[in-house]
Design a protein around this motif. Structure first.
Motif, PDB file in Angstrom:
ATOM      1  N   UNK A   4       0.838  -1.187   0.000  1.00 60.43           N
ATOM      2  CA  UNK A   4       0.000   0.000   0.000  1.00 60.43           C
ATOM      3  C   UNK A   4       0.878   1.243   0.000  1.00 60.43           C
ATOM      4  N   UNK A   5       0.496   2.220  -0.822  1.00 60.11           N
ATOM      5  CA  UNK A   5       1.247   3.462  -0.942  1.00 60.11           C
ATOM      6  C   UNK A   5       0.414   4.628  -0.422  1.00 60.11           C
ATOM      7  N   UNK A   6       1.122   5.628   0.088  1.00 60.29           N
ATOM      8  CA  UNK A   6       0.512   6.855   0.589  1.00 60.29           C
ATOM      9  C   UNK A   6       1.091   8.016  -0.207  1.00 60.29           C
ATOM     10  N   UNK A   7       0.207   8.766  -0.859  1.00 59.69           N
ATOM     11  CA  UNK A   7       0.635   9.892  -1.688  1.00 59.69           C
ATOM     12  C   UNK A   7       0.690  11.156  -0.835  1.00 59.69           C
ATOM     13  N   UNK A   8       1.832  11.815  -0.814  1.00 59.53           N
ATOM     14  CA  UNK A   8       1.968  13.088  -0.104  1.00 59.53           C
ATOM     15  C   UNK A   8       2.026  14.224  -1.107  1.00 59.53           C
ATOM     16  N   UNK A   9       1.181  15.234  -0.905  1.00 54.11           N
ATOM     17  CA  UNK A   9       1.340  16.452  -1.688  1.00 54.11           C
ATOM     18  C   UNK A   9       2.303  17.360  -0.932  1.00 54.11           C
ATOM     19  N   UNK A  10       2.609  18.498  -1.489  1.00 54.59           N
ATOM     20  CA  UNK A  10       3.620  19.379  -0.908  1.00 54.59           C
ATOM     21  C   UNK A  10       3.206  19.919   0.454  1.00 54.59           C
ATOM     22  N   UNK A  11       1.932  20.214   0.642  1.00 58.25           N
ATOM     23  CA  UNK A  11       1.503  20.748   1.942  1.00 58.25           C
ATOM     24  C   UNK A  11       1.761  19.745   3.057  1.00 58.25           C
ATOM     25  N   UNK A  12       1.492  18.482   2.799  1.00 54.76           N
ATOM     26  CA  UNK A  12       1.719  17.443   3.812  1.00 54.76           C
ATOM     27  C   UNK A  12       3.215  17.249   4.050  1.00 54.76           C
ATOM     28  N   UNK A  29       2.251   8.331  11.853  1.00 56.00           N
ATOM     29  CA  UNK A  29       1.516   7.282  11.167  1.00 56.00           C
ATOM     30  C   UNK A  29       2.271   6.773   9.936  1.00 56.00           C
ATOM     31  N   UNK A  30       2.917   7.672   9.211  1.00 61.75           N
ATOM     32  CA  UNK A  30       3.548   7.299   7.942  1.00 61.75           C
ATOM     33  C   UNK A  30       4.918   6.640   8.085  1.00 61.75           C
ATOM     34  N   UNK A  31       5.442   6.592   9.300  1.00 65.17           N
ATOM     35  CA  UNK A  31       6.724   5.917   9.488  1.00 65.17           C
ATOM     36  C   UNK A  31       6.604   4.469   9.025  1.00 65.17           C
ATOM     37  N   UNK A  32       7.587   4.028   8.263  1.00 75.72           N
ATOM     38  CA  UNK A  32       7.641   2.658   7.738  1.00 75.72           C
ATOM     39  C   UNK A  32       6.620   2.372   6.644  1.00 75.72           C
ATOM     40  N   UNK A  33       5.893   3.379   6.170  1.00 76.75           N
ATOM     41  CA  UNK A  33       4.942   3.191   5.082  1.00 76.75           C
ATOM     42  C   UNK A  33       5.620   3.515   3.751  1.00 76.75           C
ATOM     43  N   UNK A  34       5.075   2.990   2.661  1.00 76.98           N
ATOM     44  CA  UNK A  34       5.556   3.309   1.325  1.00 76.98           C
ATOM     45  C   UNK A  34       4.971   4.658   0.913  1.00 76.98           C
ATOM     46  N   UNK A  35       5.840   5.601   0.560  1.00 74.67           N
ATOM     47  CA  UNK A  35       5.408   6.948   0.196  1.00 74.67           C
ATOM     48  C   UNK A  35       5.601   7.169  -1.292  1.00 74.67           C
ATOM     49  N   UNK A 136     -12.667  11.034  -5.882  1.00 73.34           N
ATOM     50  CA  UNK A 136     -12.751   9.741  -5.201  1.00 73.34           C
ATOM     51  C   UNK A 136     -11.397   9.171  -4.793  1.00 73.34           C
ATOM     52  N   UNK A 137     -10.474  10.052  -4.479  1.00 73.13           N
ATOM     53  CA  UNK A 137      -9.198   9.595  -3.940  1.00 73.13           C
ATOM     54  C   UNK A 137      -9.386   9.283  -2.456  1.00 73.13           C
ATOM     55  N   UNK A 138      -8.824   8.192  -1.982  1.00 70.17           N
ATOM     56  CA  UNK A 138      -8.953   7.882  -0.546  1.00 70.17           C
ATOM     57  C   UNK A 138      -8.119   8.869   0.266  1.00 70.17           C
ATOM     58  N   UNK A 139      -8.677   9.362   1.355  1.00 66.77           N
ATOM     59  CA  UNK A 139      -7.969  10.297   2.225  1.00 66.77           C
ATOM     60  C   UNK A 139      -7.491   9.576   3.474  1.00 66.77           C
ATOM     61  N   UNK A 140      -6.446  10.123   4.059  1.00 69.96           N
ATOM     62  CA  UNK A 140      -5.932   9.588   5.312  1.00 69.96           C
ATOM     63  C   UNK A 140      -6.908   9.956   6.421  1.00 69.96           C
TER      64      UNK A 140
END
Length: 142
Positions: A4-12, A29-35, A136-140
């Motif tokens: 599972x990947x987590x997309x970060x925009x610049x603000x985040x 939360x995002x530690x050890x996650x795929x970014x 319809x993008x999933x949000x954190x």
């Protein structure tokens, strides 16, 4: 199961990099996650650091620390280049008309959603969040 990947925009990303209070939970939360993100995020982040430094909104030591971290963080992301498939795909939120750079992030997140297992689109910008919902993008979830 695909990763599972987590997309970060610049603000985040900037919120995390600068240690903003509202980004603490996200960072933990995002530690050890795929970014993942677009290479644009690093251009925007670097530009914002330079601007904040020039306007004396941060010390030179903090600027150096953040700049160094930014260059190290590149290795932590799966990145998509800005390309014609993003530029000319005609995808827009039905109601919102995002700024150009925000639209690039949204389209890139949609690309990751189609090509990888995108778990969440992460932003600290309420306008960007509203546009992501329309697409319809999933949000954190907090």
């Amino acid at each position: 199961m695909e990763e599972e990947y987590y997309y970060l925009d610049t603000s985040a990303y900037l919120g995390i990099l600068l240690g903003e209070e509202k980004a603490d939970l996200i960072r933990n939360f995002l530690q050890e996650k795929k970014l993942c993100s677009n290479v644009l995020m690093f251009i925007e982040a670097e530009r914002n650091l330079v601007l904040m430094s020039r306007e004396k909104d941060m010390s030179s030591n903090f600027y150096e620390s953040c700049s160094q971290r930014l260059h190290q963080d590149v290795e932590s992301f799966v990145l998509k280049d800005l390309s014609l498939d993003l530029a000319l795909n005609r995808v827009y939120p039905p109601l919102k008309t995002p700024r150009t750079l925000d639209l690039i992030h949204l389209r890139t997140a949609l690309w990751f959603q189609q090509n990888y297992e995108l778990k969440a689109f992460v932003t600290l910008d309420r306008h960007q969040e509203a546009a992501a919902v329309e697409l319809n993008l999933p949000l954190l979830k907090e």
